[in-house]
Design a protein around this motif. Structure first.
Motif, mmCIF file in Angstrom:
data_model
loop_
_atom_site.group_PDB
_atom_site.id
_atom_site.type_symbol
_atom_site.label_atom_id
_atom_site.label_comp_id
_atom_site.label_asym_id
_atom_site.label_seq_id
_atom_site.Cartn_x
_atom_site.Cartn_y
_atom_site.Cartn_z
ATOM 1 N N LEU A 22 42.786 39.722 38.933
ATOM 2 C CA LEU A 22 42.758 38.771 38.054
ATOM 3 C C LEU A 22 44.043 38.322 39.011
ATOM 4 O O LEU A 22 44.625 37.073 39.541
ATOM 5 C CB LEU A 22 43.712 39.456 37.081
ATOM 6 N N VAL A 92 45.490 44.000 30.122
ATOM 7 C CA VAL A 92 44.410 43.702 31.048
ATOM 8 C C VAL A 92 42.866 44.758 30.672
ATOM 9 O O VAL A 92 43.348 45.906 30.497
ATOM 10 C CB VAL A 92 44.002 43.654 32.861
ATOM 11 N N ASN A 122 39.255 40.474 30.187
ATOM 12 C CA ASN A 122 38.873 40.086 31.466
ATOM 13 C C ASN A 122 37.391 40.417 31.953
ATOM 14 O O ASN A 122 36.721 41.299 30.639
ATOM 15 C CB ASN A 122 39.424 41.122 32.658
ATOM 16 N N ALA A 154 38.394 36.828 36.065
ATOM 17 C CA ALA A 154 38.875 37.067 37.115
ATOM 18 C C ALA A 154 38.165 37.027 38.874
ATOM 19 O O ALA A 154 38.247 36.617 39.781
ATOM 20 C CB ALA A 154 39.491 38.122 37.851
#
Ligand code: GDP
Ligand code: MG
Length: 303
Positions: A22, A92, A122, A154
Motif C-alpha cells: 500500500l 490495514v 485492503n 494496494a
C-alpha cells in the motif's frame, strides 16, 4: 503555503495484509519490500509522498504478532513505538478474510493505548462481488459502524487516491518536512540488503525461515574497460544453521544464482544503472538471540 499540511502516518496491521504494498502504491515507487511471506518488513521504514497540498510521511511497520524470539520482540516493540507521536494511524486489514484473532489483538492494543485510527480494508479485489456486502458488515460489526472505512486494493490501485486525499485533509497544518524529491529516509545499504532478503524469502519459501539477515559489505562504483560505469556490490547472507546454508546455495549453486539474479535486477532499478552483485552465505549460530548481532545486521531497537 498557509494551508499546506504535513505529518506522520503509521500503517499498522497483521503481517502480510499489504502494508508495504500500500505504501509503495501510494508513493508510486518501489521502496519497501513486499513478499508473499509474512514478516518481510523488519525495520521501520519511512516513505514520503509530497503533493501540491500536503506531505505524508508513511511509517511502515513490521506486522504485530506474538513474540517468539528476541527478534520477534524487537519487531513488535518497534511497531508499537511507531504509533506514538504520529499524526494518524491506519489499521490495514486483509479483507479477503473475515476479522480474526490477530486483528483483535491489534484492535485491543489500539483501544487500550487510546489511539485514534482509520481502517483500510485492503485486498478488496480478492473479495468476490456477492460477498462484498457481507464482508463489509463483518468489519462494521468488528470495528463499529461509526468507524471510518476505506476500501482499497494496494495491488490494483482502487481507492488509493481517495485514501491519500482523506489522509491529507486530516493532517495538521505544517510545512514540508522533507525536500520534495525525497521518497525514503533509509540509507542505501538497508534498501539493498532488503532486496536480497526479499529474494531469499520468495525463493526458499518456508525452508529457510526468518533466520536470514543480509549485510552489505561493499558498494563501489567501478569502470569497465569500455569506460562504462557500474556498481559492484558485495553482500553476505547470514543464516543460523549449515542446513540452511545448503538450501540457500542449492545444487551446484543454483539457488544462490537465482536469488542473486533477481536481487541484482531489482538493485539496478533502484540504483538506476548496471550492478554487479556478489553473494556469500555465512552461518552465524543463533544470531537472532544476540544483541550485538542484531545491531550489526541492522536491527535497531528504538524507543
Ligand atoms: P505486509 O506484511 O503487510 O507489509 O504485506 P505486503 O505488502 O508484503 O504484502 C503481502 C502480500 O499481499 C504480497 O504478496 C502482496 O502482493 C499481496 N497484496 C498486497 N496488497 C494486495 C491487494 O490489494 N490485493 C491483492 N490481491 N494482493 C495484495
Ligand atoms: Mg511489510
Amino acid at each position: 503555503m498557509t494551508n499546506y499540511r504535513s505529518g506522520f502516518v503509521t500503517l499498522l496491521g497483521r503481517p502480510n495484509v499489504g502494508k508495504s504494498t500500500l505504501i509503495n502504491k501510494l508513493i508510486g515507487q518501489k521502496i519497501t519490500i513486499t513478499s508473499p511471506i509474512a514478516q518481510t518488513t523488519r525495520n521501520k521504514l519511512k516513505g514520503i509522498l509530497t503533493t501540491s497540498n500536503g506531505q505524508i510521511i508513511f511509517v511502515d511497520t513490521p506486522g504485530v504478532h506474538k513474540p517468539q524470539h528476541r527478534l520477534g520482540e524487537i519487531l513488535v516493540k518497534n511497531a508499537k513505538s511507531a504509533i506514538n507521536g504520529v499524526d494518524m494511524v491506519i489499521f490495514v486489514i486483509d479483507s479477503s478474510e473475515k476479522p480474526g484473532r490477530g486483528d483483535e489483538y491489534i484492535l485491543n492494543f489500539l483501544i487500550s493505548n487510546q489511539t485514534e485510527f482509520i481502517v483500510a480494508l485492503n485486498k478488496w479485489d480478492l473479495v468476490s462481488q456477492e460477498f462484498r456486502n457481507l464482508r463489509l458488515d463483518q468489519y462494521k460489526g468488528f470495528f463499529g459502524i461509526n468507524r471510518n472505512f476505506h476500501i482499497v486494493s494496494a495491488s490494483e490501485g482502487e481507492g488509493c487516491s481517495e485514501l491519500v486525499d482523506r489522509i491529507i485533509t486530516s493532517l495538521p497544518n505544517g510545512p514540508k518536512l522533507y525536500s520534495e524529491d525525497t521518497i525514503c529516509d533509509q540509507p542505501l545499504d538497508n534498501l539493498l540488503s532488503d532486496l536480497v532478503r526479499e529474494q531469499v524469502l520468495i525463493n526458499t519459501r518456508e525452508e529457510v525461515p526468518h533466520s536470514v539477515a543480509v549485510k552489505i559489505e561493499k558498494i563501489e562504483e567501478m569502470k569497465r574497460k569500455n569506460g562504462k560505469i557500474f556498481t559492484a556490490i558485495l553482500a553476505t547472507v547470514i543464516v543460523e544453521r549449515s542446513s540452511q546454508k545448503a538450501i540457500l546455495i542449492g545444487k551446484k549453486g543454483s539457488m544462490l544464482k537465482i536469488i542473486g539474479q533477481s536481487a541484482r535486477s531489482n538493485m539496478s532499478k533502484l540504483i538506476d544503472g548496471p550492478v554487479h552483485l556478489e553473494l556469500f552465505v555465512k552461518v552465524v549460530p543463533h544470531w537472532r538471540k544476540k544483541e550485538s548481532r542484531l545491531i550489526e545486521f541492522g536491527y535497531e531497537e528504538d524507543f
